[in-house]
Design an enzyme around this catalytic site. Sequence first.
Site, PDB file in Angstrom:
ATOM      1  N   GLY A  15      -6.983  10.846  31.071  1.00  0.00           N
ATOM      2  CA  GLY A  15      -7.779  10.056  30.132  1.00  0.00           C
ATOM      3  C   GLY A  15      -9.275  10.155  30.321  1.00  0.00           C
ATOM      4  N   ASN A  17     -11.393  11.932  28.541  1.00  0.00           N
ATOM      5  CA  ASN A  17     -12.040  11.803  27.226  1.00  0.00           C
ATOM      6  C   ASN A  17     -11.930  10.379  26.691  1.00  0.00           C
ATOM      7  OD1 ASN A  17     -13.302  14.283  26.267  1.00  0.00           O
ATOM      8  ND2 ASN A  17     -11.288  15.196  26.515  1.00  0.00           N
ATOM      9  N   ILE A  95       3.612  19.095  21.130  1.00  0.00           N
ATOM     10  CA  ILE A  95       3.386  19.794  19.867  1.00  0.00           C
ATOM     11  C   ILE A  95       3.922  18.899  18.766  1.00  0.00           C
ATOM     12  CG2 ILE A  95       4.013  21.800  18.474  1.00  0.00           C
ATOM     13  CD1 ILE A  95       4.032  23.426  21.070  1.00  0.00           C
ATOM     14  N   LEU A  96       3.066  18.587  17.798  1.00  0.00           N
ATOM     15  CA  LEU A  96       3.403  17.598  16.776  1.00  0.00           C
ATOM     16  C   LEU A  96       4.092  18.260  15.586  1.00  0.00           C
ATOM     17  CD1 LEU A  96       0.016  15.746  17.042  1.00  0.00           C
ATOM     18  CD2 LEU A  96       2.219  14.833  17.768  1.00  0.00           C
ATOM     19  N   ASN A 110      -8.518  16.504  17.327  1.00  0.00           N
ATOM     20  CA  ASN A 110      -8.097  17.010  18.634  1.00  0.00           C
ATOM     21  C   ASN A 110      -9.296  17.688  19.288  1.00  0.00           C
ATOM     22  OD1 ASN A 110      -6.233  17.778  20.735  1.00  0.00           O
ATOM     23  ND2 ASN A 110      -6.209  19.843  19.903  1.00  0.00           N
ATOM     24  N   HIS A 112     -10.132  20.804  22.211  1.00  0.00           N
ATOM     25  CA  HIS A 112      -9.505  21.929  22.909  1.00  0.00           C
ATOM     26  C   HIS A 112     -10.547  22.592  23.804  1.00  0.00           C
ATOM     27  CE1 HIS A 112      -6.551  25.040  23.589  1.00  0.00           C
ATOM     28  NE2 HIS A 112      -7.476  25.951  23.358  1.00  0.00           N
ATOM     29  N   SER A 139     -14.073  22.593  21.725  1.00  0.00           N
ATOM     30  CA  SER A 139     -14.093  22.440  20.264  1.00  0.00           C
ATOM     31  C   SER A 139     -13.371  21.170  19.856  1.00  0.00           C
ATOM     32  CB  SER A 139     -13.368  23.616  19.595  1.00  0.00           C
ATOM     33  OG  SER A 139     -13.815  24.860  20.080  1.00  0.00           O
ATOM     34  N   LEU A 147      -1.106  25.348  15.434  1.00  0.00           N
ATOM     35  CA  LEU A 147      -1.432  24.905  16.804  1.00  0.00           C
ATOM     36  C   LEU A 147      -2.874  25.278  17.155  1.00  0.00           C
ATOM     37  CD1 LEU A 147      -0.504  23.740  19.566  1.00  0.00           C
ATOM     38  CD2 LEU A 147       0.087  26.073  20.219  1.00  0.00           C
ATOM     39  N   ASP A 148      -3.645  24.268  17.586  1.00  0.00           N
ATOM     40  CA  ASP A 148      -5.058  24.460  17.922  1.00  0.00           C
ATOM     41  C   ASP A 148      -5.813  25.130  16.780  1.00  0.00           C
ATOM     42  OD1 ASP A 148      -4.741  23.250  20.409  1.00  0.00           O
ATOM     43  OD2 ASP A 148      -4.185  25.131  21.373  1.00  0.00           O
ATOM     44  N   GLU A 177     -17.022  18.118  26.864  1.00  0.00           N
ATOM     45  CA  GLU A 177     -16.019  17.398  26.069  1.00  0.00           C
ATOM     46  C   GLU A 177     -16.396  15.923  25.958  1.00  0.00           C
ATOM     47  OE1 GLU A 177     -11.961  17.791  27.304  1.00  0.00           O
ATOM     48  OE2 GLU A 177     -12.084  19.958  27.533  1.00  0.00           O
TER      49      GLU A 177
END
Length: 217
Positions: A15, A17, A95-96, A110, A112, A139, A147-148, A177
């Site tokens: 956690g 971020n 992975i959603l 998100n 990355h 990013s 994905l990403d 980040e």
Amino acid sequence: MHDTCNVVVLLSGTGGNLQAMIDSFQSAASPARIRAVISNRADAYGLERARNAGIDTRVLDHTAYEGREAFDAALIDQIDAFKPELVVLAGFMRILSANFVRHYQGRLLNIHPSLLPLYKGLHTHQRVLEAGDAEHGCSVHFVTEELDGGPLVVQAIVCVQSSDSPGTLAQRVHALEHRIYPLAVRWFAEGRLSLGEQGALLDGQLLGPNGHLIPAI
């Protein structure tokens, strides 16, 4: 003046971020308010950070569900109970499903640890060093079914040093980040950032393929 933007954060780990956002949005005048932190791991230290900040927490163990669709449906129920305008993935190691992504279209962010579209997936710092790249970074992007993938909002660049290891590089990227993720959330909360048909918009202007670029310091 915009109403406060309710945010739900999903995480699986420490956690870092999340903490950067908690620190960034703690003033009463902040445009964003973290309503809840949800994790698929009961031992995620990010939950502890949330509790320490007085934020609601929920644990949804993915192993208790028959497959991804069932887990994601339960996750949507948990998230929507908090009525968020924005859902933020902060090291959520799942992975959603397409249904989940579509449900939060235009309000799912998100981060990355690479300069997307380079190095999607895992072990980005190691891969950058193996490739001999001069630059690395991170990013923030809107989430799509790729994905990403998804339109880039903001990127920050770090110069790769000859002495770097994956660990030292990761440390410097994490520091970036923690700057750019709260910034992107703040833009969204202030009504400045949105997802248009052509890509991400900031102040009504279409962002370039790299989003808002913060150059190497």
